[in-house]
Each structure stands twice: as structure tokens, then as C-alpha cells.
Scaffold this motif. Structure first.
Motif, mmCIF file in Angstrom:
data_model
loop_
_atom_site.group_PDB
_atom_site.id
_atom_site.type_symbol
_atom_site.label_atom_id
_atom_site.label_comp_id
_atom_site.label_asym_id
_atom_site.label_seq_id
_atom_site.Cartn_x
_atom_site.Cartn_y
_atom_site.Cartn_z
ATOM 1 N N THR A 2 27.395 0.440 -99.070
ATOM 2 C CA THR A 2 25.996 0.679 -99.388
ATOM 3 C C THR A 2 25.368 -0.580 -99.966
ATOM 4 O O THR A 2 26.070 -1.488 -100.411
ATOM 5 C CB THR A 2 25.879 1.840 -100.409
ATOM 6 O OG1 THR A 2 24.505 2.107 -100.664
ATOM 7 C CG2 THR A 2 26.571 1.508 -101.722
ATOM 8 N N SER A 3 24.058 -0.579 -100.010
ATOM 9 C CA SER A 3 23.351 -1.674 -100.676
ATOM 10 C C SER A 3 22.972 -1.291 -102.111
ATOM 11 O O SER A 3 22.484 -2.131 -102.861
ATOM 12 C CB SER A 3 22.092 -2.061 -99.888
ATOM 13 O OG SER A 3 21.218 -0.953 -99.798
ATOM 14 N N ASN A 4 23.204 -0.022 -102.487
ATOM 15 C CA ASN A 4 22.895 0.426 -103.849
ATOM 16 C C ASN A 4 23.955 1.420 -104.305
ATOM 17 O O ASN A 4 23.823 2.622 -104.086
ATOM 18 C CB ASN A 4 21.500 1.064 -103.898
ATOM 19 C CG ASN A 4 21.058 1.357 -105.313
ATOM 20 O OD1 ASN A 4 21.856 1.653 -106.190
ATOM 21 N ND2 ASN A 4 19.758 1.289 -105.534
ATOM 22 N N GLU B 189 24.863 2.554 -107.249
ATOM 23 C CA GLU B 189 24.502 3.560 -108.256
ATOM 24 C C GLU B 189 23.840 4.782 -107.619
ATOM 25 O O GLU B 189 24.219 5.917 -107.902
ATOM 26 C CB GLU B 189 23.566 2.959 -109.328
ATOM 27 C CG GLU B 189 24.207 1.899 -110.189
ATOM 28 C CD GLU B 189 24.174 0.509 -109.556
ATOM 29 O OE1 GLU B 189 23.438 0.294 -108.550
ATOM 30 O OE2 GLU B 189 24.904 -0.362 -110.052
ATOM 31 N N ASP B 190 22.857 4.542 -106.746
ATOM 32 C CA ASP B 190 22.184 5.660 -106.069
ATOM 33 C C ASP B 190 23.137 6.415 -105.152
ATOM 34 O O ASP B 190 23.112 7.644 -105.082
ATOM 35 C CB ASP B 190 20.982 5.171 -105.266
ATOM 36 C CG ASP B 190 19.807 4.771 -106.138
ATOM 37 O OD1 ASP B 190 19.816 5.091 -107.348
ATOM 38 O OD2 ASP B 190 18.874 4.144 -105.595
#
Length: 78
Positions: free
Chosen positions: A20-22, A24-25
Motif C-alpha cells: 500500500t501507499s498508506n 496506517e489507513d
């Protein structure tokens, strides 16, 4: 920046691998049961992360984690 990650189900014998690129989300989405693939296995803990500068490298590493040698590597982290 992209992150390849592995999540381990706290209550069941299941490890999910993704990128993923994020992170936490994405972790929040998995733990809230908003992902069809992982919903039956919630809650999760993060057992592995590695960052990459581009999507291709992250995807290639995810593929390795899903291989037999990658699965053995993740089992050694438990």
C-alpha cells in the motif's frame, strides 16, 4: 513511497500479505473488517513491513512473501 506488509490474525492461523501507499489507513481498513478477504480473520497485528520507493518493487516483494520461501520467512517471525 510504498510499503509491503504482512498481518497476522490474532485469533486464527492466518497471515495476509499486501502492499500500500498508506499503511496506517490500510491497517485500519483490515481491522475494521472493510476488506472482504480479511474480514473473517480480524483483528490483526502487523508482523512485517518494508518500504520501497516505487510500486513495482513493493509488488515484487509482496509476490516473494507469497512464495514458499517468503511464507517460511514470515513464519519465522511469529
Amino acid at each position: 513511497m510504498f510499503t509491503t506488509y504482512a498481518l497476522q490474525s490474532i485469533h486464527k492461523n492466518y497471515i495476509y500479505k499486501g502492499f500500500t501507499s498508506n499503511i496506517e489507513d490500510r491497517f485500519k481498513m483490515h481491522n475494521e473488517g472493510r476488506e472482504k478477504t480479511t474480514a473473517p480473520y480480524t483483528p490483526f497485528k502487523i508482523i512485517y513491513t518494508k518500504q520501497f520507493s516505487n510500486r513495482k518493487e513493493a509488488r515484487d516483494h509482496e509476490k516473494w512473501l507469497k512464495s514458499s520461501s517468503g511464507r517460511e520467512f514470515l513464519k519465522s517471525l511469529r
